[in-house]
Structures are given as structure tokens and as C-alpha cells.
Design an enzyme around this catalytic site. Structure first.
Site, PDB file in Angstrom:
ATOM      1  N   HIS A  24      -7.492  -5.819   0.109  1.00 34.84           N
ATOM      2  CA  HIS A  24      -6.305  -4.968   0.141  1.00 34.84           C
ATOM      3  C   HIS A  24      -5.128  -5.565   0.929  1.00 34.84           C
ATOM      4  CE1 HIS A  24      -4.326  -1.149  -0.549  1.00 34.84           C
ATOM      5  NE2 HIS A  24      -4.095  -0.975   0.731  1.00 34.84           N
TER       6      HIS A  24
ATOM      7  N   ASP B  72     -10.169  -5.551  -4.093  1.00 34.87           N
ATOM      8  CA  ASP B  72      -9.594  -4.359  -3.463  1.00 34.87           C
ATOM      9  C   ASP B  72     -10.320  -3.097  -3.943  1.00 34.87           C
ATOM     10  OD1 ASP B  72      -7.972  -2.470  -2.274  1.00 34.87           O
ATOM     11  OD2 ASP B  72      -6.099  -3.296  -3.038  1.00 34.87           O
TER      12      ASP B  72
ATOM     13  N   SER C 212       0.815  -1.213   0.000  1.00 36.62           N
ATOM     14  CA  SER C 212       0.000   0.000   0.000  1.00 36.62           C
ATOM     15  C   SER C 212       0.855   1.273   0.000  1.00 36.62           C
ATOM     16  CB  SER C 212      -0.959  -0.046   1.192  1.00 36.62           C
ATOM     17  OG  SER C 212      -2.004   0.901   1.052  1.00 36.62           O
TER      18      SER C 212
END
Length: 245
Positions: free
Chosen positions: A227, A199, A74
């Protein structure tokens, strides 16, 4: 002897999220494995100068040996790409986990709505713990075992000191304002990605766009993951990681 393997976490998290993966990888990976806290997260110091992507990566680079493989989740992906561009000796390979060179939706580029991140910034001022909880819920959204994923992340998060408010605030700014697509397109090192089909923060269409931007980029899509595929589908994630290491 294999090069070091560096694991970077995402926004609001800390290096403990990699704990289970680290244990499994250590059984087969001959090189050293280090999970690092991003500046201001998990008790790590914030940069002495103004906190920016440049100053934070400069601080992070001091902890990384040359020719390392960077696995970044991320927000950590922005750090990894910037590190590969401006500290090229440090990075031999990048693996992006549910990460994008540009997180906010643009013309013909899918991503998070800027308004969503604005709301998080407003909520952060009022209550950082609740904001992180809401962010955890979004990260697990769509996963077939979302509750378990959130519980696992929350438990790992508690193993390190809480993030500084400055780091949380700047982290959201980076997610909202950084556009590293041009930088990403010009990197010539091997780059890989692992993504979840469900996601909502990094939509699956972004992956194809990334491949168009840089032909050296290849990726794996995990069908029922969201995610945090290294939490929800750890075996599949580890298996892919081993295949590219």
C-alpha cells in the site's frame, strides 16, 4: 515554468511521509513542490464548521494554487478527486497512489470489508496509537520488506504532531462511506495511478475497474509493492512520476 506539485498523505499519517520523495523530485522538477497536511493531521487545524469531505477540501483548497498537479496517497485520493470536481481551476492533473474512488467492497467492486473499518473505529476510541500501528501493519502486508516499510513510516510520522481524534474518526468514516465512482467517471482531466500488486486495501483488480470507469485514467502496477509503493519501491515510484510530469 512548471505548475506546482502538491503531495497529499493518507489516513493516520502526515505530510512527512513524502519527505524522501520530495527531496528526490526537487532535483529535477522545476516547479514548486508542497506536501500538505490534511485538516486535523500533523498539527493542521480542523475545519471551523462540521468536519466533512466538503469542509476539509474547502480548507485545503485555500493552500493550493491554480493548475496544480495533485499526487495523493490512499485517503488523500478522495480529497484530490473532490478537489478536482469542485475546485477545477486548482487541478490540472491527478496522480492517485494506492487510492480508490471507493475503498469499501461493493457488488462487483473489490475493496476493504466494512467490518474491518468498523473494528478500527471501535479500536480508535480505546487507543488511537495502537490503531494507527495496526493500520501501518495492514498497509505493509505482503511487501517483501514489510518490517522496514513500517519502521520508515513510523519514523516519518513522528516528525509532525499527532493527528486529532476528530480527524482520525472522520477519516475512517470517509474511507467507509464515500463512493466517488460517479464523480471519478466524469472527470475529464488527465489522471494516473500507481499501485502495488500486494495491496490488501486497494486490491489490484480495482485498477482495471477504474480504467473502465474513466478512459482518461492510466496506471502503473508495481509487482512486489503493497500500500505504500513510494516507501517500499521509491526509485520505481519516482521514475514513473517523473515520466508523467
Amino acid at each position: 515554468m512548471q505548475n506546482d506539485l502538491i503531495l497529499l498523505h493518507g489516513w493516520g499519517m502526515n505530510k512527512s511521509v513524502w519527505q524522501l520523495c520530495e527531496k528526490e523530485l526537487s532535483n529535477e522538477y522545476n516547479g514548486a513542490i508542497y506536501s500538505l497536511n490534511l485538516p486535523g493531521f500533523g498539527g493542521a487545524a480542523v475545519p471551523d464548521k462540521e468536519y466533512s469531505l466538503a469542509s476539509a477540501v474547502q480548507q485545503l483548497a485555500k493552500q493550493i494554487n491554480d493548475n496544480s498537479t495533485i499526487v495523493a496517497w490512499s485517503l488523500g485520493g478522495l480529497f484530490a478527486l473532490y478537489l478536482a470536481k469542485y475546485y477545477p481551476k486548482k487541478v490540472s492533473k491527478v496522480v492517485l497512489v494506492s487510492s480508490s474512488p471507493c475503498f469499501v467492497e461493493q457488488d462487483e467492486w473489490e475493496g476493504v470489508s466494512g467490518q474491518v473499518l468498523d473494528k478500527f473505529k471501535d479500536q480508535l476510541v480505546q487507543d488511537s496509537n495502537k490503531t494507527i500501528d495496526r493500520f501501518l501493519a495492514i498497509q505493509a502486508m505482503g511487501s517483501e520488506h514489510a518490517k522496514e516499510d513500517i519502521k520508515a513510516l513510523r519514523a516519518l510520522l513522528k516528525l509532525q504532531p499527532v493527528a486529532s481524534k476528530q480527524a482520525l474518526s472522520v477519516g475512517l468514516e470517509l474511507l467507509q462511506k464515500q463512493d466517488l465512482r460517479t464523480l471519478f467517471s466524469r472527470l475529464s482531466i488527465p489522471m494516473y495511478g500507481v499501485f502495488g500488486c500486494l495491496d490488501t486495501l486497494v486490491p489490484k483488480r480495482v485498477c482495471a475497474r477504474m480504467s473502465e470507469l474513466n478512459p482518461d485514467f492510466s496506471y502503473k502496477m508495481i509487482e512486489k509493492a503493497s500500500h505504500a509503493p513510494f516507501i517500499s519501491h521509491r526509485d520505481e515510484f519516482i521514475s514513473y512520476l517523473k515520466s508523467i510530469l
